[in-house]
Write an enzyme that holds these catalytic residues in place. Structure first.
Site, mmCIF file in Angstrom:
data_model
loop_
_atom_site.group_PDB
_atom_site.id
_atom_site.type_symbol
_atom_site.label_atom_id
_atom_site.label_comp_id
_atom_site.label_asym_id
_atom_site.label_seq_id
_atom_site.Cartn_x
_atom_site.Cartn_y
_atom_site.Cartn_z
ATOM 1 N N ASP A 36 0.854 -1.187 0.000
ATOM 2 C CA ASP A 36 0.000 0.000 0.000
ATOM 3 C C ASP A 36 0.892 1.239 0.000
ATOM 4 O O ASP A 36 1.669 1.453 0.925
ATOM 5 C CB ASP A 36 -0.883 -0.036 1.263
ATOM 6 C CG ASP A 36 -1.942 1.051 1.250
ATOM 7 O OD1 ASP A 36 -2.066 1.757 0.227
ATOM 8 O OD2 ASP A 36 -2.630 1.193 2.275
ATOM 9 N N ASP A 130 -3.018 2.216 -5.970
ATOM 10 C CA ASP A 130 -1.861 2.215 -5.062
ATOM 11 C C ASP A 130 -1.819 1.035 -4.101
ATOM 12 O O ASP A 130 -1.046 1.046 -3.150
ATOM 13 C CB ASP A 130 -1.830 3.520 -4.262
ATOM 14 C CG ASP A 130 -2.864 3.548 -3.158
ATOM 15 O OD1 ASP A 130 -4.010 3.153 -3.414
ATOM 16 O OD2 ASP A 130 -2.510 3.953 -2.035
ATOM 17 N N GLU A 131 -2.621 0.026 -4.342
ATOM 18 C CA GLU A 131 -2.718 -1.079 -3.386
ATOM 19 C C GLU A 131 -2.856 -2.394 -4.137
ATOM 20 O O GLU A 131 -3.620 -2.458 -5.102
ATOM 21 C CB GLU A 131 -4.028 -0.928 -2.607
ATOM 22 C CG GLU A 131 -3.917 -0.549 -1.171
ATOM 23 C CD GLU A 131 -5.304 -0.564 -0.548
ATOM 24 O OE1 GLU A 131 -5.738 -1.620 -0.099
ATOM 25 O OE2 GLU A 131 -5.949 0.503 -0.545
HETATM 26 MG MG LIG Z 1 -2.487 3.922 0.109
#
Ligand SMILES: [Mg+2]
Length: 382
Positions: A36, A130-131
């Site tokens: 993350d 983003d993960e």
């Molecule tokens: Mg994040």
């Protein structure tokens, strides 16, 4: 697997079925990483603009109806959170600096980190830009330690993007996600099978993935405030109150989550369409209407580094009759103009039309990844 006809294939298939029936705990131990990025959009803005570093930054519109898409850690100290109305954010933090989002840049960084993941495993399940979850049980580098892989990935992300990521390492998705949150930002945390149940026990219920504010309130009413409280509930009770989610809650309270990491499904086509406020009858207005649709498809091609060889035009008439026309070319279409020429070439023979047109759409299929050289160039451009 089912397609196999030989004895060996059938045996292997049966073995796989049996394996799935192995009760929890006896299942082959998996190694799952959750990566993350830290305050992703805000961190990208601070990376690219020195003046924003160390300051409270919100990505999003500052106007009346604006919403915070991401907040820097400096802004979070004031209680600014993502999805918060901008007006409220400003009230909590008067010095808050608003920056308009640049999604093309975020998408390009997202591709960079996914390429790093792909060096280790093809079992990558992105949750957002983003993960992602990674299953590294059997990884491409033959590294035995998932923790070592997670550290490698964090180092590479920092080196290649100048951004930090946090990582959680565990034996299932639920715990890996909890772990990545535990030492944020720029942290790594491992939850071993021994630690799992105790970790879940002490956890407030609202920290559980899949438990939103409504479920939290409901659980609190039922006297469930922590993982330990949740574990005390029998399965039928949870099924009665939470339906299909009941078994999920029952098992995660025990640190058991057998959901597989679903590798990014391969897309078959990229498309966009638009329904018009008024029916269109002639070429010029249709050409003008197609322009933003084609632009949208092309932007998606650029952002994902995917190219197609087949263009399909979809036309829906005023009487709701729908037709499609397609054209394939030998090489992947690699610029906007070619895509536009091909699209308009499909439209022209259909005109003039007596029936009005209420919807036009363009899609691209026969997709493939853009050439590596092209990809590198794109990331430099961006
Ligand atoms: Mg994040």
């Amino acid at each position: 697997m089912l397609a196999g006809n030989t004895d060996r294939d059938r045996k292997a298939f049966r073995a796989e079925l049996l394996e799935r029936d192995v009760p929890a705990g006896r299942e082959r131990q998996r190694k799952i990483i959750h990566i993350d990025m830290d305050a992703f959009f805000a961190a990208v803005e601070q990376r690219d603009n020195l003046e924003l570093r160390g300051k409270p930054v919100a990505v999003g519109g500052s106007r009346e109806r604006g919403v915070v898409a991401a907040a820097s850690y400096e802004a979070r100290k004031f209680g600014v959170r993502s999805a918060m109305p901008s007006i409220m954010a400003k009230r909590r933090c008067p010095e808050l600096i608003f920056v308009m989002p640049r999604f093309e840049i975020y998408k390009a960084v997202s591709l960079q980190i996914r390429e790093i993941f792909a060096e280790y495993t093809s079992l990558i399940e992105p949750l957002s830009l983003d993960e992602a979850y990674l299953d590294v049980t059997e990884n491409l580098k033959g590294i035995a330690s998932a923790t070592e892989i997670a550290e490698d990935i964090r180092t590479k992300i920092r080196r290649e993007t100048n951004l930090t990521a946090s990582a959680g390492v565990s034996y299932n998705k639920f715990l890996a996600k909890l772990a990545s949150d535990y030492r944020k930002p720029d942290g790594l945390f491992v939850i071993t099978p021994k630690m799992g149940p105790a970790f879940v026990e002490s956890l407030p219920i609202e920290k559980f993935h899949g438990v939103g504010p409504a479920t939290t309130a409901k659980m609190n009413r039922l006297g469930i405030a922590t993982g330990l409280d949740l574990r005390a509930q029998p399965l039928p009770f949870l099924q009665q109150h939470f339906g299909k989610s009941g078994p999920y809650f029952y098992w995660i309270a025990r640190g058991v989550d057998e959901r597989p990491v679903h590798a990014d499904r391969v897309r078959k086509s990229i498309g966009a369409e638009n329904t018009f406020a008024r029916d269109l009858h002639t070429f010029e207005p249709m050409r003008d209407a197609l322009e933003p649709i084609i632009a949208k498809v092309w932007r998606h091609c650029q952002a994902t580094c995917i190219r197609g060889r087949t263009v399909t035009l979809k036309v829906k008439f005023a009487d709701f009759q729908q037709i499609t026309r397609s054209k394939s070319v030998g090489d992947a279409i690699d610029n906007f103009t070619d895509l536009e020429i091909l699209s308009l070439g499909l439209l022209e023979p259909l005109l003039p039309t007596e029936k009005g047109v209420r919807l036009l759409g363009i899609s691209l299929s026969s997709l493939a990844q853009a050439q590596a050289a092209e990809r590198r160039q794109l990331s430099l451009v961006l």
